[in-house]
Design a protein around this motif. Structure first.
Motif, PDB file in Angstrom:
ATOM      1  N   HIS A 348      15.619 -18.520  88.530  1.00 62.87           N
ATOM      2  CA  HIS A 348      17.044 -18.536  88.218  1.00 62.87           C
ATOM      3  C   HIS A 348      17.626 -17.140  88.499  1.00 62.87           C
ATOM      4  N   TYR A 350      19.960 -15.488  87.129  1.00 63.73           N
ATOM      5  CA  TYR A 350      20.175 -14.672  85.928  1.00 63.73           C
ATOM      6  C   TYR A 350      18.891 -13.926  85.537  1.00 63.73           C
ATOM      7  N   ASP A 351      17.779 -14.669  85.551  1.00 62.40           N
ATOM      8  CA  ASP A 351      16.500 -14.061  85.177  1.00 62.40           C
ATOM      9  C   ASP A 351      16.150 -12.913  86.115  1.00 62.40           C
ATOM     10  N   THR A 365      24.716 -11.448  90.017  1.00 66.29           N
ATOM     11  CA  THR A 365      24.149 -12.791  89.972  1.00 66.29           C
ATOM     12  C   THR A 365      25.224 -13.771  89.515  1.00 66.29           C
ATOM     13  N   GLY A 366      25.071 -15.023  89.904  1.00 65.63           N
ATOM     14  CA  GLY A 366      26.004 -16.044  89.451  1.00 65.63           C
ATOM     15  C   GLY A 366      26.742 -16.672  90.603  1.00 65.63           C
ATOM     16  N   LEU A 410       8.188 -14.273  86.681  1.00 66.87           N
ATOM     17  CA  LEU A 410       8.936 -15.495  86.364  1.00 66.87           C
ATOM     18  C   LEU A 410       8.234 -16.780  86.803  1.00 66.87           C
TER      19      LEU A 410
ATOM     20  N   ILE B  28       9.504 -14.532  78.523  1.00 71.76           N
ATOM     21  CA  ILE B  28       9.353 -15.478  79.634  1.00 71.76           C
ATOM     22  C   ILE B  28       8.301 -16.540  79.283  1.00 71.76           C
ATOM     23  N   LYS B  32       8.809 -20.519  79.199  1.00 70.85           N
ATOM     24  CA  LYS B  32       8.060 -21.447  80.062  1.00 70.85           C
ATOM     25  C   LYS B  32       7.418 -22.594  79.296  1.00 70.85           C
ATOM     26  N   GLN B  52      26.747 -17.442  83.831  1.00 73.17           N
ATOM     27  CA  GLN B  52      25.480 -17.088  84.455  1.00 73.17           C
ATOM     28  C   GLN B  52      24.398 -18.138  84.275  1.00 73.17           C
ATOM     29  N   SER B  53      24.330 -18.712  83.086  1.00 75.19           N
ATOM     30  CA  SER B  53      23.324 -19.746  82.870  1.00 75.19           C
ATOM     31  C   SER B  53      23.879 -20.801  81.923  1.00 75.19           C
ATOM     32  N   ARG B  54      23.233 -21.966  81.951  1.00 72.39           N
ATOM     33  CA  ARG B  54      23.721 -23.060  81.114  1.00 72.39           C
ATOM     34  C   ARG B  54      22.776 -23.292  79.939  1.00 72.39           C
ATOM     35  N   ASP B  73      18.735 -23.424  81.673  1.00 72.58           N
ATOM     36  CA  ASP B  73      18.163 -23.441  83.021  1.00 72.58           C
ATOM     37  C   ASP B  73      17.581 -22.078  83.411  1.00 72.58           C
ATOM     38  N   ALA B  74      17.908 -21.034  82.655  1.00 72.88           N
ATOM     39  CA  ALA B  74      17.328 -19.717  82.940  1.00 72.88           C
ATOM     40  C   ALA B  74      16.205 -19.438  81.941  1.00 72.88           C
ATOM     41  N   ILE B  75      15.088 -18.936  82.430  1.00 73.79           N
ATOM     42  CA  ILE B  75      13.901 -18.779  81.565  1.00 73.79           C
ATOM     43  C   ILE B  75      14.109 -17.739  80.464  1.00 73.79           C
ATOM     44  N   ILE B  76      14.731 -16.625  80.822  1.00 77.67           N
ATOM     45  CA  ILE B  76      14.919 -15.579  79.802  1.00 77.67           C
ATOM     46  C   ILE B  76      15.864 -16.077  78.709  1.00 77.67           C
ATOM     47  N   THR B  77      16.917 -16.762  79.132  1.00 81.64           N
ATOM     48  CA  THR B  77      17.835 -17.345  78.150  1.00 81.64           C
ATOM     49  C   THR B  77      17.074 -18.336  77.264  1.00 81.64           C
ATOM     50  N   HIS B 112      21.698  -9.319  75.623  1.00 83.38           N
ATOM     51  CA  HIS B 112      21.769 -10.732  75.997  1.00 83.38           C
ATOM     52  C   HIS B 112      22.769 -11.506  75.161  1.00 83.38           C
ATOM     53  N   ARG B 117      27.865 -10.914  79.102  1.00 82.08           N
ATOM     54  CA  ARG B 117      26.741 -11.497  79.838  1.00 82.08           C
ATOM     55  C   ARG B 117      27.063 -12.912  80.294  1.00 82.08           C
ATOM     56  N   ASN B 119      26.119 -15.763  79.348  1.00 84.08           N
ATOM     57  CA  ASN B 119      24.954 -16.600  79.622  1.00 84.08           C
ATOM     58  C   ASN B 119      24.883 -17.803  78.688  1.00 84.08           C
TER      59      ASN B 119
END
Lengths: 411, 142
Positions: A348, A350-351, A365-366, A410, B28, B32, B52-54, B73-77, B112, B117, B119
């Protein structure tokens, strides 16, 4: 203007930008978000400082010395901008807040004055939201139609289809010169000629082109050309709208207030002449004046030198990024500026952005305010590295290594 | 365990990490792990859109406790969501409404939760509190 061109040396150039010396997260900053905003040379920072310490006064109205000095400095910036763009008349240069403000001004003044029900505005599939939404708003208000010219998979305009979309009802074509997301350089001169054949006016969104190439509004024959100074190594909060004199003269003002009037009575106000008609209220004096410092700085170099250096960076970055497994570049136009958007399978944006930032690398990003374009490519967003003339190949190496490292974390 | 105790537990865990790499590798790894929400609940109604992310969030009141499930959909989020759920899930609506969330600051992930951000995390925390508030009202009236 006479410019003394000095030999371009990137290491010397970098010394002019104090921020490039700083560290981020314990690493030397690698700034690759120039498409969002560019860094400022010391001379621009000094100009701002000098204005507030030596020159501050309101302009266009004072008889005292400070006001006259500030007025002169502000108007000199306008003159220099005319030269920079090769405009015919100084009053064709309108100071705005930025690209978005310039487009809104034209959408409001031109749109309200010229658009009728059933008329058309033509934009393209690669426009920034700033060059979509103002037109949507005025079209809705006027019952006009907003048409969108398509692009191909490389991120280039499909010119035949674009030309077919220009009809006798098309009042204005609003088109980006360089795509902020894809880096595509559009053949605006040719498009302007075709639009003029059908009697349509053309607004060019030059937000990404002004920092990278010589813009000659007379050679392009653009009716309107807009950009922001903060992307051209100048201050934030000031932008330029170039408009052909006869068109600007025919349009009603955008906002009412001080500076834009000639006489005011409660019955009737007469408007000031260009450019002041479109500059209501006390302008952004400090930043307007510092605009001159930014142009002075840029004009030490030739556009060829800047272009060659940036093309070397683009080529090098494209080659290096393509070695990363699963990385796909979005936007592979033949004519491209130093902007690279990409996605990586299973990662992703963002990551990736968060992790490379930890390694000192600033990327964007985005969706880059181009959601319809993202939809066209069937993606939600990209990572974008955008280079300025002060970037180096070593920085691209840092970027590539940071991406590899982040990707390993990641996946 | 109270929300406060759980927050302190997370803070203790993060104190062991020496550098950002270790910290993010842990986040992360949390991200995961298996989906934190039923696929069927990843619907428009539950989506919190960030630039940025959903983020998807669902909340149910079961036996007086709020049960949260969420995903991104973003791993860090998603990793941060997982921490958020660990801290807030299975608590009473009242406790969720009243408790301050300080652990994100303490473990150095404040950036974050910055609105800039975009996010979806800030809105998610707000939404979690809103759900708890709604359940609290429901319990009082019920």
């Amino acid at each position: 203007m006479q410019t003394i061109t000095q030999k371009f040396n990137v290491e010397e150039v970098r010394k002019d930008f104090p921020i490039l010396q700083r560290e981020v997260n314990g690493k030397r900053l690698v700034y690759l978000d120039n498409g969002a905003t560019a860094q400022k040379p010391q001379s621009v920072i000094d100009s701002l400082n000098n204005y507030y310490t030596q020159e501050n006064a309101n302009i266009h109205r004072g008889v005292h010395t400070l006001s006259q000095e500030a007025t002169s400095a502000y108007e000199e910036a306008r003159v220099q901008m005319r030269e920079f763009l090769n405009a015919q008349h100084t009053e064709e240069i309108i100071f705005t807040k930025g690209t978005t403000d310039g487009i809104n001004l034209v959408a409001s003044s031109f749109g309200r004055f010229n658009l009728k029900e059933g008329d058309e505005i033509l934009i393209t599939a690669m426009e920034h939201h700033s060059n979509i939404v103002p037109w949507q708003m005025i079209c809705e208000e006027k019952g006009a139609k907003l048409k969108v010219a398509p692009i191909n998979d490389q991120g280039e305009l499909i010119l035949d289809e674009l030309y077919d979309l220009i009809t006798e009802r098309t009042k204005l074509v609003a088109i980006v010169h360089i795509s902020n997301t894809l880096g595509t350089v559009n053949p605006v001169k040719e498009i302007i000629a075709k639009a003029h054949e059908k009697g349509a006016k053309v607004l060019v969104d030059g937000a990404q082109s002004a920092p990278h190439m010589q813009v000659d509004v007379r050679d392009l024959d653009a009716d309107f050309y807009v950009f922001s100074m903060h992307k051209v190594f100048g201050p934030t909060g000031v932008g330029i709208l170039y408009g052909k004199k006869e068109i600007l003269e025919s349009l009603p003002p955008y906002q009412g207030g001080g500076d834009m009037i000639k006489t005011v009575t409660f019955e009737k106000t007469t408007y000031n002449e260009l450019p002041h008609k479109f500059e209501a209220g006390t302008p952004n004096i400090a930043d307007g004046i510092a605009t001159k410092a930014a142009l002075d700085y840029l004009q030490q170099f030739s556009w060829d030198e800047i272009h060659n250096h940036e093309m070397e960076l683009l080529e090098y970055a494209t080659k290096r990024l393509k070695t990363i497994e699963g990385l796909r570049i979005i936007g592979e136009a033949k004519e491209k500026a130093s902007v690279i958007s990409f996605v990586i399978d299973g990662v992703h944006a963002y990551d990736l952005g968060v992790l490379v930032d930890k390694m000192g690398v600033a990327v964007r990003t985005g969706h880059h305010c181009t959601q319809p374009l993202m939809e066209r490519f069937g993606i939600l967003g990209t990572v974008r590295a955008s280079f300025a003339f002060y970037n180096t190949k070593e920085e691209i190496d840092v970027l590539v290594n940071a991406i590899e490292r982040a990707k390993n974390m990641l996946i | 365990m109270s929300i406060k105790e759980r927050q302190n537990e997370v803070i203790d865990e993060f104190a062991m990490f020496d550098d950002w790499m270790d910290k993010y590798e842990y986040i992360i790894s949390l991200g995961k792990e298996l989906p934190l929400i039923d696929e069927g609940k990843k619907v428009e109604k539950n989506i919190i859109k960030g630039c940025q992310s959903r983020v998807w969030l669902d909340a149910q009141l079961i036996d007086g406790k709020v049960r949260f499930t969420a995903d991104s959909d973003a791993i860090i989020t998603k990793g941060i969501i997982s921490l958020m759920i660990r801290v807030l899930d299975d608590s009473s609506p009242e406790e969720i409404v009243n408790e301050d969330l300080y652990f994100i600051d303490e473990i150095g992930l404040k950036e974050h939760l910055s609105p800039t951000r975009s996010n979806g995390l800030v809105s998610m925390v707000k939404q979690m509190k809103m759900y708890a508030l709604a359940f609290q009202t429901q319990l009082k009236n019920g």
